[in-house]
Design a protein around this motif. Sequence first.
Motif, PDB file in Angstrom:
ATOM      1  N   TRP A  98      -3.751   1.351  -8.110  1.00  0.00           N
ATOM      2  CA  TRP A  98      -2.323   1.262  -8.401  1.00  0.00           C
ATOM      3  C   TRP A  98      -1.508   1.195  -7.108  1.00  0.00           C
ATOM      4  O   TRP A  98      -0.560   0.437  -6.990  1.00  0.00           O
ATOM      5  N   GLU A  99      -1.869   2.006  -6.114  1.00  0.00           N
ATOM      6  CA  GLU A  99      -1.115   2.053  -4.850  1.00  0.00           C
ATOM      7  C   GLU A  99      -1.043   0.670  -4.204  1.00  0.00           C
ATOM      8  O   GLU A  99       0.028   0.216  -3.808  1.00  0.00           O
ATOM      9  N   LYS A 100      -2.175  -0.022  -4.143  1.00  0.00           N
ATOM     10  CA  LYS A 100      -2.188  -1.366  -3.535  1.00  0.00           C
ATOM     11  C   LYS A 100      -1.320  -2.338  -4.331  1.00  0.00           C
ATOM     12  O   LYS A 100      -0.573  -3.129  -3.758  1.00  0.00           O
ATOM     13  N   PHE A 101      -1.418  -2.276  -5.648  1.00  0.00           N
ATOM     14  CA  PHE A 101      -0.602  -3.149  -6.489  1.00  0.00           C
ATOM     15  C   PHE A 101       0.884  -2.838  -6.281  1.00  0.00           C
ATOM     16  O   PHE A 101       1.709  -3.743  -6.129  1.00  0.00           O
ATOM     17  N   ALA A 102       1.236  -1.559  -6.276  1.00  0.00           N
ATOM     18  CA  ALA A 102       2.637  -1.146  -6.126  1.00  0.00           C
ATOM     19  C   ALA A 102       3.214  -1.610  -4.785  1.00  0.00           C
ATOM     20  O   ALA A 102       4.344  -2.110  -4.734  1.00  0.00           O
ATOM     21  N   ILE A 103       2.467  -1.480  -3.721  1.00  0.00           N
ATOM     22  CA  ILE A 103       2.942  -1.921  -2.397  1.00  0.00           C
ATOM     23  C   ILE A 103       3.132  -3.430  -2.393  1.00  0.00           C
ATOM     24  O   ILE A 103       4.159  -3.943  -1.944  1.00  0.00           O
ATOM     25  N   ALA A 104       2.147  -4.152  -2.904  1.00  0.00           N
ATOM     26  CA  ALA A 104       2.197  -5.627  -2.879  1.00  0.00           C
ATOM     27  C   ALA A 104       3.349  -6.189  -3.706  1.00  0.00           C
ATOM     28  O   ALA A 104       3.856  -7.277  -3.412  1.00  0.00           O
ATOM     29  N   HIS A 105       3.788  -5.449  -4.730  1.00  0.00           N
ATOM     30  CA  HIS A 105       4.809  -5.977  -5.637  1.00  0.00           C
ATOM     31  C   HIS A 105       6.135  -5.219  -5.570  1.00  0.00           C
ATOM     32  O   HIS A 105       6.991  -5.379  -6.437  1.00  0.00           O
ATOM     33  N   GLY A 106       6.307  -4.424  -4.526  1.00  0.00           N
ATOM     34  CA  GLY A 106       7.591  -3.790  -4.272  1.00  0.00           C
ATOM     35  C   GLY A 106       8.007  -2.723  -5.255  1.00  0.00           C
ATOM     36  O   GLY A 106       9.200  -2.506  -5.463  1.00  0.00           O
ATOM     37  N   VAL A 107       7.050  -2.029  -5.847  1.00  0.00           N
ATOM     38  CA  VAL A 107       7.392  -0.940  -6.760  1.00  0.00           C
ATOM     39  C   VAL A 107       7.922   0.220  -5.920  1.00  0.00           C
ATOM     40  O   VAL A 107       7.274   0.655  -4.977  1.00  0.00           O
ATOM     41  N   ASP A 108       9.125   0.693  -6.249  1.00  0.00           N
ATOM     42  CA  ASP A 108       9.772   1.744  -5.476  1.00  0.00           C
ATOM     43  C   ASP A 108      10.510   2.694  -6.410  1.00  0.00           C
ATOM     44  O   ASP A 108      10.570   2.458  -7.619  1.00  0.00           O
ATOM     45  N   PHE A 109      11.110   3.747  -5.850  1.00  0.00           N
ATOM     46  CA  PHE A 109      11.890   4.690  -6.642  1.00  0.00           C
ATOM     47  C   PHE A 109      12.969   3.944  -7.412  1.00  0.00           C
ATOM     48  O   PHE A 109      13.631   3.067  -6.875  1.00  0.00           O
ATOM     49  N   GLY A 110      13.137   4.284  -8.685  1.00  0.00           N
ATOM     50  CA  GLY A 110      14.172   3.671  -9.501  1.00  0.00           C
ATOM     51  C   GLY A 110      13.779   2.360 -10.149  1.00  0.00           C
ATOM     52  O   GLY A 110      14.546   1.805 -10.928  1.00  0.00           O
ATOM     53  N   CYS A 111      12.593   1.866  -9.857  1.00  0.00           N
ATOM     54  CA  CYS A 111      12.136   0.604 -10.465  1.00  0.00           C
ATOM     55  C   CYS A 111      11.747   0.821 -11.917  1.00  0.00           C
ATOM     56  O   CYS A 111      11.321   1.906 -12.317  1.00  0.00           O
ATOM     57  N   TYR A 112      11.907  -0.235 -12.685  1.00  0.00           N
ATOM     58  CA  TYR A 112      11.426  -0.301 -14.058  1.00  0.00           C
ATOM     59  C   TYR A 112      10.241  -1.250 -14.032  1.00  0.00           C
ATOM     60  O   TYR A 112      10.352  -2.375 -13.535  1.00  0.00           O
ATOM     61  N   VAL A 113       9.127  -0.805 -14.536  1.00  0.00           N
ATOM     62  CA  VAL A 113       7.917  -1.626 -14.526  1.00  0.00           C
ATOM     63  C   VAL A 113       7.566  -1.949 -15.973  1.00  0.00           C
ATOM     64  O   VAL A 113       7.327  -1.049 -16.783  1.00  0.00           O
TER      65      VAL A 113
END
Length: 135
Positions: A98-113
Amino acid sequence: MASTSRTRTGRGRGRGRGSGSSSLPPPPSTLPLIIEEFFIVVYEDPLVKKELPKKFADYLDGQEPAKVYLRAADCGPRLWTVEVLFDGQGRMYLDKGWEKFAIAHGVDFGCYVHFKYEGDDVLTVKVFDETMCRR
């Protein structure tokens, strides 16, 4: 007045019950549980494991995959392998990968996924920022 009663008799799903009409859907309690799409909101560290909705975990009950494959919407055919944890209390988490996916796709605080279950343990993912615009 006669035209009003004609209008009423042809409206609504409840008409014709006594005539054996089968056009009515079954009661909600007998419909199959199908969870195909859901959101998670990132309130905590975006890089740690993420809990998926309990209804989705319940939907997978008995299948409980060891991993899922995430596909970023509109980013080609690449699949990201992410390990899944089940806690024994019906909760499901995205873990290693998940960490690698989140970094690659700009998942950050306040994001809706947004996740859409495609079957075969594949989830298509869209990431929205805090203004609800796609990243």
